[in-house]
Scaffold this motif. Structure first.
Motif, PDB file in Angstrom:
ATOM      1  N   LYS A 148      42.892  25.147 -31.522  1.00 50.24           N
ATOM      2  CA  LYS A 148      42.366  23.788 -31.483  1.00 50.24           C
ATOM      3  C   LYS A 148      41.588  23.536 -32.759  1.00 50.24           C
ATOM      4  CE  LYS A 148      38.029  24.195 -28.812  1.00 50.24           C
ATOM      5  NZ  LYS A 148      37.115  23.482 -29.636  1.00 50.24           N
ATOM      6  N   ALA A 149      41.462  22.259 -33.095  1.00 50.55           N
ATOM      7  CA  ALA A 149      40.677  21.927 -34.286  1.00 50.55           C
ATOM      8  C   ALA A 149      39.235  22.307 -33.997  1.00 50.55           C
ATOM      9  CB  ALA A 149      40.782  20.437 -34.580  1.00 50.55           C
ATOM     10  N   PRO A 150      38.599  23.102 -34.858  1.00 51.30           N
ATOM     11  CA  PRO A 150      37.230  23.514 -34.575  1.00 51.30           C
ATOM     12  C   PRO A 150      36.296  22.312 -34.578  1.00 51.30           C
ATOM     13  CG  PRO A 150      37.867  24.177 -36.787  1.00 51.30           C
ATOM     14  CD  PRO A 150      39.106  23.649 -36.125  1.00 51.30           C
ATOM     15  N   SER A 151      35.338  22.334 -33.665  1.00 48.86           N
ATOM     16  CA  SER A 151      34.434  21.202 -33.543  1.00 48.86           C
ATOM     17  C   SER A 151      33.265  21.357 -34.510  1.00 48.86           C
ATOM     18  CB  SER A 151      33.932  21.131 -32.101  1.00 48.86           C
ATOM     19  OG  SER A 151      32.657  20.572 -32.053  1.00 48.86           O
ATOM     20  N   LEU A 152      33.118  20.390 -35.404  1.00 45.44           N
ATOM     21  CA  LEU A 152      32.019  20.425 -36.380  1.00 45.44           C
ATOM     22  C   LEU A 152      30.684  20.329 -35.658  1.00 45.44           C
ATOM     23  CD1 LEU A 152      33.445  18.138 -39.203  1.00 45.44           C
ATOM     24  CD2 LEU A 152      33.320  20.624 -39.162  1.00 45.44           C
ATOM     25  N   LYS A 153      30.701  19.574 -34.553  1.00 43.76           N
ATOM     26  CA  LYS A 153      29.473  19.382 -33.792  1.00 43.76           C
ATOM     27  C   LYS A 153      28.972  20.724 -33.248  1.00 43.76           C
ATOM     28  CE  LYS A 153      28.674  17.471 -29.552  1.00 43.76           C
ATOM     29  NZ  LYS A 153      29.285  16.733 -28.459  1.00 43.76           N
ATOM     30  N   PHE A 154      29.880  21.506 -32.667  1.00 42.77           N
ATOM     31  CA  PHE A 154      29.481  22.798 -32.115  1.00 42.77           C
ATOM     32  C   PHE A 154      29.015  23.743 -33.217  1.00 42.77           C
ATOM     33  CE2 PHE A 154      32.260  22.021 -28.248  1.00 42.77           C
ATOM     34  CZ  PHE A 154      31.158  21.725 -27.469  1.00 42.77           C
ATOM     35  N   ALA A 155      29.765  23.735 -34.323  1.00 40.77           N
ATOM     36  CA  ALA A 155      29.397  24.619 -35.424  1.00 40.77           C
ATOM     37  C   ALA A 155      28.012  24.249 -35.941  1.00 40.77           C
ATOM     38  CB  ALA A 155      30.434  24.526 -36.537  1.00 40.77           C
ATOM     39  N   PHE A 156      27.738  22.954 -36.012  1.00 45.05           N
ATOM     40  CA  PHE A 156      26.443  22.490 -36.486  1.00 45.05           C
ATOM     41  C   PHE A 156      25.348  22.936 -35.526  1.00 45.05           C
ATOM     42  CE2 PHE A 156      23.084  19.294 -36.908  1.00 45.05           C
ATOM     43  CZ  PHE A 156      22.848  19.384 -38.272  1.00 45.05           C
ATOM     44  N   ARG A 157      25.633  22.801 -34.221  1.00 43.28           N
ATOM     45  CA  ARG A 157      24.631  23.206 -33.234  1.00 43.28           C
ATOM     46  C   ARG A 157      24.363  24.700 -33.302  1.00 43.28           C
ATOM     47  NH1 ARG A 157      25.598  20.489 -27.413  1.00 43.28           N
ATOM     48  NH2 ARG A 157      24.389  22.261 -26.730  1.00 43.28           N
TER      49      ARG A 157
END
Lengths: 74, 669
Positions: B435-444
């Motif tokens: 899946k496309a990695p979530s920038l939001k999760f990575a940021f969190r």
């Protein structure tokens, strides 16, 4: 198709029925069972490499090493 | 009220738990990210004002555990009596998931099923008749998308309203002797037949699972023994390069400027205070802590990139492609995951070893995984790379690569000592959909890490620096140490005996010994303590110093050559990790023998690597062996003898065990 073959020697892209599983490790056999890999169930060989292969069991894809694919008879 | 979250591995339990509680527990796109239970209160908007505790559990395929972390789940739902269970089902693999669902339904605790990842089903044209499924399972069913908070409110509201009621099971296992393997097998088969019938009734697929897709083509490349490993090496190199050579230092430079301004301001404010106070606060606290905080951007960038990797589904492929190599040295492909997690922090890495089934492989992995430098060691690497090697990128690359080599060598050593056990080591790993990695999760994930880092700097590191500063300011009579008599300070007198041991390694002075020792409390302390003991708070700006020639000044003050600096760096990287990580090792290994073996191995490795780097390096650069070669050699010989003795003892024990088995086997025959 009555020939028994190890999954290790099976043909890529083909769907087989599992005939027998014997890893000589009861827990491992039981684990495979819970994934849906047991006698009578379909298993598809997606690709094969030197030391491992990728199969489809139920609706999931798994990477198996040769030790396991040897133990699955289709 | 307690609501447990249970379901197959990688079905999205923790993502849902995070969304409902506002926590940021680790998530990733592979099976086995969560290895222990976690609990927290639901957010008010979901709990409706009641006090509701959500309990996140490790993934399990069934109630009978296969790996240690699966056992936590079955144990919890069986014995902890939660008021309701939310069963998260991977809607893309309904046929497998419902096996566990039907087992949960038998417990009598109300169950609500969340058909998660329903967005993927929509995309693939798979249709599940929710009403029919709910009727057949005899429990409420909702379609959810954890990553978008969709359907979660319905699931949790229903679970709360059902709490305390009784669940009627749609399928009940017959009363059989659970010790009779054949009977259990037959029952499990019946259960699967029941599940298969339901699935055939409620699910309509457009894309058959067995068809080859684009994802399979990517897998062919990524799991190819040659291309796959090259790609992995390239990906990791890119992560280290961006975080530690390019983007990380760029941000760090800017941050360090601010820290120095702040330090100057504090010093200005303290102009009229006693010199000791000013030194303690401006140099000890602000300088020492600032030295550590200055490297925060490097750690943050790396966390961000690793989080992206973990989220896209790549980790399972890496594990698969590395399995043959790791197996050769007596580990498993699953050992790769702790190693990658270990680039961030050793503690979750050691805990991640729980997904390894074989006990010896599991213990060996948790013993070796900390050879990969963790986030706390990044400041140490960056400091030495900047001060002694012109900020060269190869220092960091070499540190990681060498850590990996040590893991392999260590694994071979452990294999040699414990003796080959005649047990097959199988490898099976589910390959999740990409899946496309979530920038939001990575940021969190990055911010969470930054928060932890700053808290650590403001507590443990701050306290340590203050103590170090005080200990070097005073002597045992609590008089201020005079200039030129630094060797009489409390710190010097405590660290000096250790320093003697380090002479063969090329850095036998008390300041460096003290820094290495404080490093066991937290590895960032190495940098903090060096900054304090040498009063070199400005050298944190490694990039600048490299340009202004200040690096030479640092090198001069510390009295290290580039060879001894490298030896000192490696010593700090490959000795035992911080106490917290050793504690994690203790709880995963569950064996004092293995724990002490691990600490001994790590101490021996750090010492040996530093010894070799110093002696061989000095021989090459200066044409002669470095000081203390003979005592060092004697120490090394002692280590080898200790190893041989341990191996003998372990093997004798092993033979004994083996003989015993044989005897009983004969007796049985």
């Amino acid at each position: 198709m009555d020939e028994r073959t190890r999954l290790l020697d099976a043909e890529v892209g083909k769907t087989y029925r599992v005939r027998e599983i014997n890893t000589e490790d009861d827990d491992m056999n039981a684990f495979l069972f819970r994934l849906g890999c047991y006698t009578g169930e379909p298993i598809t060989l997606i690709s094969k490499k030197k030391n491992s292969c990728i199969v489809v069991i139920k609706d999931g894809r798994y990477n198996l090493d040769n030790l396991l694919s040897e133990a699955i008879i289709v | 009220m307690r609501i447990a979250f249970a379901g197959n591995p990688n079905s999205g339990k923790t993502t849902m738990y995070n969304a409902l509680t506002g926590r940021s527990e680790k998530v990733g796109n592979w099976g086995g990210v969560t290895v222990g239970s976690k609990e927290y209160q639901l957010k008010k908007e979901y709990s409706g004002g009641q006090e509701v505790i959500a309990v996140d559990l490790p993934g399990a395929y069934s109630m009978s555990p296969f790996t240690p972390e699966e056992g936590i789940t079955s144990e919890y739902v069986r014995t902890a009596n939660p008021d309701a269970i939310v069963n998260i089902v991977d809607a893309t693999n309904l046929s497998r998931s419902l096996f566990f669902t039907t087992q949960l339904l038998e417990l009598g605790i109300p169950v609500v099923v969340a058909l998660n990842k329903s967005d993927i089903n929509d995309k693939e044209g798979t249709k599940i008749d929710v009403a029919k499924l709910s009727a057949k399972l005899n429990c409420p069913v909702f379609e959810t998308i954890s990553t978008e908070d969709k359907g979660l409110a319905d699931v949790i509201k229903t679970a709360i309203s059902l709490a305390g009621s009784t669940q009627k099971a749609p399928y009940t296992q017959a009363d059989i002797n659970l010790h009779d393997k054949a009977a259990v097998d037959a029952e499990d088969r019946k259960r699967y037949d029941f599940v298969n019938k339901i699935v055939a009734d409620v699910e309509k697929r457009q894309v058959l699972s067995a068809e080859t897709t684009k994802q399979d083509k990517i897998d062919t490349v990524l799991t190819n023994p040659i291309a796959g490993i090259l790609i992995f090496a390239l990906v990791m190199w890119f992560v280290f390069w961006v975080s530690q050579t390019w983007l990380g230092p760029l941000v760090a430079d800017w941050l360090v400027g601010w820290i120095e301004t702040f330090q100057g301001w504090v010093a200005g404010q303290l102009e009229n205070s006693p010199a000791i106070l000013s030194a303690l606060i401006a140099d000890g606290i602000v300088g020492g802590v600032g030295a550590v905080v200055g490297f925060l951007p490097l750690v943050m960038v790396m966390y961000f990139l690793i989080a992206l990797l973990e989220d896209c589904g790549y980790m399972a492929r890496v594990s698969a492609v590395m399995d043959p190599i790791f197996k050769r040295v007596g580990l498993s492909g699953k050992s790769v995951i702790p190693v990658v997690i270990g680039t961030g922090c050793g503690i979750p890495a050691i805990m991640a070893c729980r997904t390894i089934r074989d006990e010896r492989e599991r213990r060996a992995t948790s013993m070796l995984t900390t050879f990969i430098p963790c986030g706390a060691k990044i400041p140490v690497i960056a400091l030495f790379a900047g001060a002694f090697f012109n900020g060269a990128g190869w220092v960091s690359t070499l540190s990681y690569f060498f850590g990996l080599v040590l893991i392999f060598l260590g694994a071979l050593l452990i294999k040699g000592i414990t003796g080959y056990k005649y047990r097959k080591s199988f490898f099976i790993m589910e390959l999740p959909k990409y899946k496309a990695p979530s920038l939001k999760f990575a940021f969190r994930s990055m911010m969470e890490r930054a928060k932890a880092y700053i808290i650590k700097a403001g507590t443990i590191i701050l306290v340590c620096n203050t103590i170090v500063q005080i200990m070097q300011t005073f002597n045992w009579h609590f008089q201020v140490v005079e200039e030129g008599a630094e060797d009489t300070s409390i710190l010097a007198s405590i660290a000096s005996p250790f320093a003697v041991l380090l002479i063969p390694l090329g850095f036998g002075v008390w300041q460096l010994a003290a820094a290495a020792i404080t490093g066991f409390i937290a590895k960032e302390n190495v940098v903090g303590t060096l900054a304090v003991v040498y009063g070199l708070t400005a050298f944190i700006d490694t990039e600048e110093l490299a340009l202004t020639g200040g690096a030479n000044e640092v090198a001069m003050t510390m009295g290290l050559t580039s060879v001894t600096a490298l030896a000192y760096l490696f010593f700090n990287l490959y000795t035992p990790p911080c106490f917290a990580a050793i504690g994690a090792m203790n709880s995963e290994m569950k064996s004092k023998g293995w724990l002490w073996g691990a600490i001994g191995l790590q101490l021996g490795t750090g010492y040996t690597v530093a010894f070799l780097v110093n002696q061989v390096g000095t021989l090459i650069t200066e044409g002669h062996l470095a000081a203390g070669f003979v005592p060092g050699l004697i120490a090394e010989i002692c280590m080898v003898i200790a190893l041989v003795l341990i191996a003998k003892k372990v093997r004798a024990h092993f033979d004994e065990q083996y003989a015993l088995h044989k005897k009983t086997a004969n007796a049985a025959a």
